[in-house]
Design an enzyme around this catalytic site. Sequence first.
Site, PDB file in Angstrom:
ATOM      1  N   HIS A  14      -9.407   1.393   4.769  1.00  0.00           N
ATOM      2  CA  HIS A  14      -8.262   1.644   5.501  1.00  0.00           C
ATOM      3  C   HIS A  14      -8.339   2.469   6.701  1.00  0.00           C
ATOM      4  O   HIS A  14      -9.164   3.351   6.587  1.00  0.00           O
ATOM      5  CB  HIS A  14      -7.114   2.056   4.599  1.00  0.00           C
ATOM      6  CG  HIS A  14      -5.897   2.148   5.159  1.00  0.00           C
ATOM      7  ND1 HIS A  14      -5.342   3.117   6.016  1.00  0.00           N
ATOM      8  CD2 HIS A  14      -4.887   1.247   5.198  1.00  0.00           C
ATOM      9  CE1 HIS A  14      -4.296   2.653   6.603  1.00  0.00           C
ATOM     10  NE2 HIS A  14      -3.815   1.566   5.879  1.00  0.00           N
ATOM     11  N   LYS A  34       0.089   4.374  -0.246  1.00  0.00           N
ATOM     12  CA  LYS A  34      -0.516   5.307   0.305  1.00  0.00           C
ATOM     13  C   LYS A  34      -0.359   6.600  -0.621  1.00  0.00           C
ATOM     14  O   LYS A  34      -0.378   6.835  -2.020  1.00  0.00           O
ATOM     15  CB  LYS A  34       0.041   5.586   1.781  1.00  0.00           C
ATOM     16  CG  LYS A  34      -0.064   4.108   2.726  1.00  0.00           C
ATOM     17  CD  LYS A  34       0.060   4.596   3.958  1.00  0.00           C
ATOM     18  CE  LYS A  34      -0.167   3.326   4.788  1.00  0.00           C
ATOM     19  NZ  LYS A  34      -0.001   3.440   6.123  1.00  0.00           N
ATOM     20  N   GLU A  48      -6.848   4.898   7.741  1.00  0.00           N
ATOM     21  CA  GLU A  48      -6.577   6.421   7.562  1.00  0.00           C
ATOM     22  C   GLU A  48      -7.735   7.021   6.746  1.00  0.00           C
ATOM     23  O   GLU A  48      -8.070   8.199   6.659  1.00  0.00           O
ATOM     24  CB  GLU A  48      -5.152   6.524   6.424  1.00  0.00           C
ATOM     25  CG  GLU A  48      -3.997   6.220   7.627  1.00  0.00           C
ATOM     26  CD  GLU A  48      -2.837   5.804   6.623  1.00  0.00           C
ATOM     27  OE1 GLU A  48      -2.902   5.683   5.314  1.00  0.00           O
ATOM     28  OE2 GLU A  48      -1.998   5.154   7.404  1.00  0.00           O
ATOM     29  N   GLU A  65      -5.612  -4.821  10.731  1.00  0.00           N
ATOM     30  CA  GLU A  65      -4.403  -3.810  10.745  1.00  0.00           C
ATOM     31  C   GLU A  65      -4.605  -2.826  12.014  1.00  0.00           C
ATOM     32  O   GLU A  65      -5.544  -1.961  12.080  1.00  0.00           O
ATOM     33  CB  GLU A  65      -4.371  -2.805   9.712  1.00  0.00           C
ATOM     34  CG  GLU A  65      -4.124  -3.457   8.253  1.00  0.00           C
ATOM     35  CD  GLU A  65      -3.633  -2.358   7.270  1.00  0.00           C
ATOM     36  OE1 GLU A  65      -2.261  -2.564   6.808  1.00  0.00           O
ATOM     37  OE2 GLU A  65      -4.011  -1.371   7.171  1.00  0.00           O
ATOM     38  N   SER A  83       3.351  -2.115  10.320  1.00  0.00           N
ATOM     39  CA  SER A  83       4.769  -2.194  10.662  1.00  0.00           C
ATOM     40  C   SER A  83       5.251  -3.582  10.414  1.00  0.00           C
ATOM     41  O   SER A  83       6.166  -4.179  10.913  1.00  0.00           O
ATOM     42  CB  SER A  83       4.945  -1.854  12.220  1.00  0.00           C
ATOM     43  OG  SER A  83       4.584  -0.584  12.372  1.00  0.00           O
ATOM     44  N   GLY A  87       2.653   2.494  10.717  1.00  0.00           N
ATOM     45  CA  GLY A  87       3.650   3.385  10.540  1.00  0.00           C
ATOM     46  C   GLY A  87       4.306   3.561  11.996  1.00  0.00           C
ATOM     47  O   GLY A  87       4.975   4.649  12.006  1.00  0.00           O
ATOM     48  N   ASN A 115       0.864  -1.209  -0.050  1.00  0.00           N
ATOM     49  CA  ASN A 115       0.142  -0.075  -0.062  1.00  0.00           C
ATOM     50  C   ASN A 115       0.968   1.131  -0.195  1.00  0.00           C
ATOM     51  O   ASN A 115       1.434   1.429   1.006  1.00  0.00           O
ATOM     52  CB  ASN A 115      -0.834  -0.105   1.418  1.00  0.00           C
ATOM     53  CG  ASN A 115      -1.773   1.210   1.435  1.00  0.00           C
ATOM     54  OD1 ASN A 115      -1.693   2.161   0.533  1.00  0.00           O
ATOM     55  ND2 ASN A 115      -2.187   1.449   2.726  1.00  0.00           N
TER      56      ASN A 115
END
Length: 242
Positions: free
Chosen positions: A95, A10, A97, A163, A201, A169, A8
């Site tokens: 996701h 991003k 985010e 996740e 991660s 991250g 991904n």
Amino acid sequence: MKPLIAGNWKMNGLTASITEVEALIGKFDGAAPDDRDVLICPPATLVAGFAVQFSDEAIQIGGQDCHAESGGAHTGDVSAEMLADAGAAFVIVGHSERRADHGESDAAVKAKAEAALRAGLTPIICVGETENQRTAGKALDIVSGQLEGSLPETTDDIVIAYEPVWAIGTGLVPTNGDIAEMHNFIRTKTHFDTRILYGGSVKPGNAKEILSIANVNGALVGGASLKAEDFYPIVMAAPGAD
Ligand code: PGA
């Protein structure tokens, strides 16, 4: 089950980043091993170019989000049909985010997953708890609720990505026991052959350990998917399908 290793990217990557994909394919020595699936989800601007460039290679291209509708007055959005038309095979939906930055509810994620299936794409549906939710002992409850709300009615051709938000991250990773507990739990909520990815991660140094946990059927990789020299060892760390 064939593991799926998905990158991904991003909001990272320009046309010049194609060299990283070429470098990855170069490391495969011509062809990626056929006992694992390799996917790269670049930003929407690169999907069509990558899909054309790598149509003969054993890597697939996916989107990072899609709108629930096939077209219409939605400035700035991209539909699942458009991604499919551009050559994508997968799309990430829900996701954390997007859930956080764009207020996407479980119902919105479900509509996007349905849209992906409608367009012939495989949705990678993301779920995961925050740090506070885990500390409060609510991780399984939260993920259970997200699955109930976000999975499409037809779940034959979907991928689920667990996740934990606090692991994305940050360099933090749950214990193997916590990953196993969650993946076993998700398995009870879905088909026996639905791939359940772990994300958060994943790095060259921890990929082998994580990918050998029961019911971890691949990885969704953010930062470490941007460079071929990091992504390649993660791809190869997955135990191949029999
Ligand atoms: P990370 O991101 O590997 O950089 O933690 C994973 C993701 O957000 O999918």
